[in-house]
Design an enzyme around this catalytic site. Sequence first.
Site, PDB file in Angstrom:
ATOM      1  N   HIS A 142      59.698  37.069  37.275  1.00  0.00           N
ATOM      2  CA  HIS A 142      60.236  37.219  35.918  1.00  0.00           C
ATOM      3  C   HIS A 142      61.609  37.897  35.945  1.00  0.00           C
ATOM      4  O   HIS A 142      61.855  38.783  36.772  1.00  0.00           O
ATOM      5  CB  HIS A 142      59.322  38.095  35.062  1.00  0.00           C
ATOM      6  CG  HIS A 142      57.996  37.467  34.722  1.00  0.00           C
ATOM      7  ND1 HIS A 142      57.697  36.146  34.964  1.00  0.00           N
ATOM      8  CD2 HIS A 142      56.894  38.001  34.129  1.00  0.00           C
ATOM      9  CE1 HIS A 142      56.468  35.889  34.537  1.00  0.00           C
ATOM     10  NE2 HIS A 142      55.959  36.998  34.038  1.00  0.00           N
TER      11      HIS A 142
ATOM     12  N   GLY B  64      53.420  32.841  35.844  1.00  0.00           N
ATOM     13  CA  GLY B  64      52.862  33.819  34.907  1.00  0.00           C
ATOM     14  C   GLY B  64      51.867  33.182  33.952  1.00  0.00           C
ATOM     15  O   GLY B  64      51.055  33.881  33.339  1.00  0.00           O
TER      16      GLY B  64
ATOM     17  N   CYS C 182      52.230  41.460  33.452  1.00  0.00           N
ATOM     18  CA  CYS C 182      53.266  41.249  34.479  1.00  0.00           C
ATOM     19  C   CYS C 182      54.683  41.502  33.956  1.00  0.00           C
ATOM     20  O   CYS C 182      55.572  41.895  34.710  1.00  0.00           O
ATOM     21  CB  CYS C 182      53.145  39.841  35.047  1.00  0.00           C
ATOM     22  SG  CYS C 182      52.999  38.556  33.800  1.00  0.00           S
TER      23      CYS C 182
ATOM     24  N   ARG D  11      32.963  25.627  37.368  1.00  0.00           N
ATOM     25  CA  ARG D  11      33.804  24.469  37.730  1.00  0.00           C
ATOM     26  C   ARG D  11      34.045  24.379  39.243  1.00  0.00           C
ATOM     27  O   ARG D  11      33.979  23.307  39.832  1.00  0.00           O
ATOM     28  CB  ARG D  11      35.148  24.570  36.991  1.00  0.00           C
ATOM     29  CG  ARG D  11      36.067  23.387  37.127  1.00  0.00           C
ATOM     30  CD  ARG D  11      37.370  23.619  36.390  1.00  0.00           C
ATOM     31  NE  ARG D  11      38.245  24.554  37.070  1.00  0.00           N
ATOM     32  CZ  ARG D  11      39.074  24.239  38.049  1.00  0.00           C
ATOM     33  NH1 ARG D  11      39.167  22.995  38.462  1.00  0.00           N
ATOM     34  NH2 ARG D  11      39.829  25.169  38.621  1.00  0.00           N
TER      35      ARG D  11
ATOM     36  N   GLN E  46      60.545  34.284  31.698  1.00  0.00           N
ATOM     37  CA  GLN E  46      59.331  34.425  32.502  1.00  0.00           C
ATOM     38  C   GLN E  46      58.973  33.146  33.264  1.00  0.00           C
ATOM     39  O   GLN E  46      59.064  32.038  32.737  1.00  0.00           O
ATOM     40  CB  GLN E  46      58.173  34.860  31.597  1.00  0.00           C
ATOM     41  CG  GLN E  46      58.476  36.187  30.929  1.00  0.00           C
ATOM     42  CD  GLN E  46      57.335  36.745  30.097  1.00  0.00           C
ATOM     43  OE1 GLN E  46      57.590  37.402  29.113  1.00  0.00           O
ATOM     44  NE2 GLN E  46      56.084  36.507  30.483  1.00  0.00           N
TER      45      GLN E  46
ATOM     46  N   ARG F  58      59.450  31.557  28.157  1.00  0.00           N
ATOM     47  CA  ARG F  58      59.013  30.921  29.420  1.00  0.00           C
ATOM     48  C   ARG F  58      60.133  30.003  29.883  1.00  0.00           C
ATOM     49  O   ARG F  58      60.646  29.196  29.084  1.00  0.00           O
ATOM     50  CB  ARG F  58      57.746  30.107  29.188  1.00  0.00           C
ATOM     51  CG  ARG F  58      57.168  29.480  30.448  1.00  0.00           C
ATOM     52  CD  ARG F  58      56.388  30.444  31.296  1.00  0.00           C
ATOM     53  NE  ARG F  58      55.214  30.948  30.607  1.00  0.00           N
ATOM     54  CZ  ARG F  58      54.603  32.098  30.928  1.00  0.00           C
ATOM     55  NH1 ARG F  58      55.041  32.848  31.924  1.00  0.00           N
ATOM     56  NH2 ARG F  58      53.547  32.502  30.253  1.00  0.00           N
TER      57      ARG F  58
ATOM     58  N   ASN G  50      56.067  38.653  39.247  1.00  0.00           N
ATOM     59  CA  ASN G  50      54.944  38.735  38.307  1.00  0.00           C
ATOM     60  C   ASN G  50      53.592  38.585  38.971  1.00  0.00           C
ATOM     61  O   ASN G  50      52.582  39.072  38.454  1.00  0.00           O
ATOM     62  CB  ASN G  50      55.094  37.690  37.202  1.00  0.00           C
ATOM     63  CG  ASN G  50      55.297  36.294  37.745  1.00  0.00           C
ATOM     64  OD1 ASN G  50      56.345  36.004  38.316  1.00  0.00           O
ATOM     65  ND2 ASN G  50      54.313  35.425  37.582  1.00  0.00           N
ATOM     66  N   THR G  51      53.530  37.914  40.121  1.00  0.00           N
ATOM     67  CA  THR G  51      52.231  37.774  40.776  1.00  0.00           C
ATOM     68  C   THR G  51      51.973  38.933  41.741  1.00  0.00           C
ATOM     69  O   THR G  51      50.850  39.413  41.841  1.00  0.00           O
ATOM     70  CB  THR G  51      52.136  36.441  41.530  1.00  0.00           C
ATOM     71  OG1 THR G  51      53.323  36.264  42.287  1.00  0.00           O
ATOM     72  CG2 THR G  51      51.960  35.287  40.574  1.00  0.00           C
TER      73      THR G  51
ATOM     74  N   ARG H 240      42.700  46.919  28.452  1.00  0.00           N
ATOM     75  CA  ARG H 240      43.914  47.746  28.574  1.00  0.00           C
ATOM     76  C   ARG H 240      44.158  48.672  27.390  1.00  0.00           C
ATOM     77  O   ARG H 240      44.743  49.717  27.545  1.00  0.00           O
ATOM     78  CB  ARG H 240      45.147  46.843  28.691  1.00  0.00           C
ATOM     79  CG  ARG H 240      45.418  46.339  30.082  1.00  0.00           C
ATOM     80  CD  ARG H 240      46.752  45.571  30.084  1.00  0.00           C
ATOM     81  NE  ARG H 240      46.768  44.601  31.181  1.00  0.00           N
ATOM     82  CZ  ARG H 240      47.312  43.398  31.104  1.00  0.00           C
ATOM     83  NH1 ARG H 240      47.913  43.016  30.000  1.00  0.00           N
ATOM     84  NH2 ARG H 240      47.278  42.581  32.150  1.00  0.00           N
TER      85      ARG H 240
HETATM   86  N1  LIG Z   1      49.576  34.806  36.647  1.00  0.00           N
HETATM   87  C1  LIG Z   1      50.132  35.992  36.586  1.00  0.00           C
HETATM   88  O1  LIG Z   1      51.296  36.187  36.991  1.00  0.00           O
HETATM   89  C2  LIG Z   1      49.373  37.167  36.011  1.00  0.00           C
HETATM   90  C3  LIG Z   1      49.968  38.427  36.086  1.00  0.00           C
HETATM   91  C4  LIG Z   1      49.306  39.545  35.539  1.00  0.00           C
HETATM   92  C5  LIG Z   1      48.073  39.391  34.954  1.00  0.00           C
HETATM   93  N2  LIG Z   1      47.497  38.149  34.879  1.00  0.00           N
HETATM   94  C6  LIG Z   1      46.156  38.081  34.274  1.00  0.00           C
HETATM   95  O2  LIG Z   1      45.215  37.752  35.316  1.00  0.00           O
HETATM   96  C7  LIG Z   1      44.149  36.949  34.768  1.00  0.00           C
HETATM   97  C8  LIG Z   1      44.109  35.617  35.528  1.00  0.00           C
HETATM   98  O3  LIG Z   1      45.356  34.963  35.328  1.00  0.00           O
HETATM   99  P1  LIG Z   1      45.788  33.715  36.202  1.00  0.00           P
HETATM  100  O4  LIG Z   1      47.216  33.520  35.913  1.00  0.00           O
HETATM  101  O5  LIG Z   1      45.336  33.883  37.605  1.00  0.00           O
HETATM  102  O6  LIG Z   1      44.926  32.538  35.511  1.00  0.00           O
HETATM  103  P2  LIG Z   1      44.421  31.153  36.143  1.00  0.00           P
HETATM  104  O7  LIG Z   1      45.337  30.729  37.212  1.00  0.00           O
HETATM  105  O8  LIG Z   1      44.173  30.267  35.004  1.00  0.00           O
HETATM  106  O9  LIG Z   1      43.016  31.560  36.828  1.00  0.00           O
HETATM  107  C9  LIG Z   1      41.877  31.858  36.062  1.00  0.00           C
HETATM  108  C10 LIG Z   1      40.728  32.229  37.000  1.00  0.00           C
HETATM  109  O10 LIG Z   1      39.601  32.579  36.202  1.00  0.00           O
HETATM  110  C11 LIG Z   1      38.512  31.735  36.543  1.00  0.00           C
HETATM  111  N3  LIG Z   1      37.673  31.420  35.369  1.00  0.00           N
HETATM  112  C12 LIG Z   1      38.029  30.715  34.277  1.00  0.00           C
HETATM  113  N4  LIG Z   1      36.981  30.618  33.421  1.00  0.00           N
HETATM  114  C13 LIG Z   1      35.958  31.286  34.003  1.00  0.00           C
HETATM  115  C14 LIG Z   1      34.599  31.535  33.646  1.00  0.00           C
HETATM  116  N5  LIG Z   1      34.084  31.050  32.490  1.00  0.00           N
HETATM  117  N6  LIG Z   1      33.822  32.245  34.486  1.00  0.00           N
HETATM  118  C15 LIG Z   1      34.320  32.716  35.640  1.00  0.00           C
HETATM  119  N7  LIG Z   1      35.594  32.497  36.071  1.00  0.00           N
HETATM  120  C16 LIG Z   1      36.404  31.806  35.247  1.00  0.00           C
HETATM  121  C17 LIG Z   1      39.136  30.471  37.107  1.00  0.00           C
HETATM  122  O11 LIG Z   1      38.182  29.837  37.937  1.00  0.00           O
HETATM  123  P3  LIG Z   1      38.096  28.235  38.142  1.00  0.00           P
HETATM  124  O12 LIG Z   1      39.141  27.884  39.159  1.00  0.00           O
HETATM  125  O13 LIG Z   1      36.720  28.070  38.633  1.00  0.00           O
HETATM  126  O14 LIG Z   1      38.364  27.590  36.814  1.00  0.00           O
HETATM  127  C18 LIG Z   1      40.283  31.094  37.910  1.00  0.00           C
HETATM  128  O15 LIG Z   1      39.806  31.632  39.108  1.00  0.00           O
HETATM  129  C19 LIG Z   1      44.465  36.760  33.277  1.00  0.00           C
HETATM  130  O16 LIG Z   1      43.766  37.722  32.528  1.00  0.00           O
HETATM  131  C20 LIG Z   1      45.969  37.006  33.195  1.00  0.00           C
HETATM  132  O17 LIG Z   1      46.379  37.457  31.942  1.00  0.00           O
HETATM  133  C21 LIG Z   1      48.119  37.048  35.414  1.00  0.00           C
END
Ligand SMILES: NC(=O)c1ccc[n+]([C@@H]2O[C@H](COP(=O)([O-])OP(=O)(O)OC[C@H]3O[C@@H](n4cnc5c(N)ncnc54)[C@H](OP(=O)(O)O)[C@@H]3O)[C@@H](O)[C@H]2O)c1
Length: 357
Positions: free
Chosen positions: A249, A182, A151, A39, A178, A242, A335-336, A112
């Site tokens: 959080h 997140g 997180c 994308r 949260q 949420r 959380n981030t 995990r």
């Molecule tokens: N947000 C938090 O606070 C947080 C905290 C701890 C852990 N996490 C974990 O970290 C991970 C990412 O979370 P997020 O919150 O950052 O999610 P997000 O904002 O939705 O970001 C998802 C990322 O993955 C990429 N992606 C999606 N589909 C893909 C594919 N088919 N191939 C390659 N890349 C792909 C997206 O790229 P595009 O932009 O190109 O779509 C984007 O860079 C998750 O596993 C989540 O559980 C998140």
Amino acid sequence: MGKLQVCILGATGVAGQNVVESLEGHPWFEVSELAASQRTSGMRYSEATKEARFFDGLPENDIMEREVSNVETLDPMDYDLAVSSLPTMIAKIQEPIFARHIPVISTSSAFRYEPDVPILIPEINPDHVKLIDAQKKGRGWRGYICPGPNCTTAGLVITLKPINDAYGVKLVHMVSMQALSGAGEAGLRKTSDYRKKVEMNVLPYIENEEEKVRLETRKVLGSLHGDTLNEAGIEISCSCNRVHVENVHTESVFVDIEKKCSLDEVKRILSNFSGEPQTLKLPSAPKKPIIVLDEPDKPQPKLHGKLSGMTTMVGRLRRDPVFRNGLAYTLTSDNTDRGAGGGAVLTAEYLKVKDYI
Ligand SMILES: NC(=O)c1ccc[n+]([C@@H]2O[C@H](COP(=O)([O-])OP(=O)(O)OC[C@H]3O[C@@H](n4cnc5c(N)ncnc54)[C@H](OP(=O)(O)O)[C@@H]3O)[C@@H](O)[C@H]2O)c1
């Protein structure tokens, strides 16, 4: 020696942006590749992140001008390590492709719960790093996968660790509030349906979150015997919500402990808690992992503050009248930062110092 070259998988998402931010000006690591899905492949990073931009300001280097690549087209051998912030289902496929050759530090939950994979928080369970040796040997990989916690688990286990060491934790109840960030870009993008549902509201459900908190708390606080990790025998129940808060959080925590103690003592052991990252003075280690606040209306996510991104704030420390040796408190945890990018970078620093990178 030059800086180690880092490939960020999922660099355009909320957690990935936090990895980028946490690596800005880093003394040991350099962002070599920003990778995401088809994308955003080929877009400038500024364009790819514009709808759910998490940076307060633009980074001072050329990052925003860089071209985003497609994760699927990369050769892992071009990098010293990968930090993965991919959605779980994608991480399940992509992380092993990289881990066959290089270390993968992950914010995703994909691996995990596997027995040969630690959930590493360097302040809490640095000895679990030894599971990496078993993982590499068992899977025949040159690299490995080392995830951090969910997180919501992050802030909870950081506060439970010193309490458990000093008094033994029997039982924990936790209710979370949260933040939108997140939920990733769906939480931050102003036009997303998910965000609209949360605005001026509370959603009393986050998919799989309560199960993650239970499993991960017991695993992180567990003890390693040889290559086997025995979970901590703590009973945990939680309810995850949420709320309409942008970032950070909040958790209301109720703990039953084995030994009697005074609240002053608990405050002291929480405030004095520190671990190997502090002793080693790792670049991303907060001076104090926990700060205890006395004001009755703190901590608050809005006041958590960017500077304390890696610190867990604790307040409203009091006795719980229901449990025999009950404690109650409220915590806030970024959380981030602590829960994703900052935590991943701290883990990478720890692994480097311990010669795992
Ligand atoms: N947000 C938090 O606070 C947080 C905290 C701890 C852990 N996490 C974990 O970290 C991970 C990412 O979370 P997020 O919150 O950052 O999610 P997000 O904002 O939705 O970001 C998802 C990322 O993955 C990429 N992606 C999606 N589909 C893909 C594919 N088919 N191939 C390659 N890349 C792909 C997206 O790229 P595009 O932009 O190109 O779509 C984007 O860079 C998750 O596993 C989540 O559980 C998140």
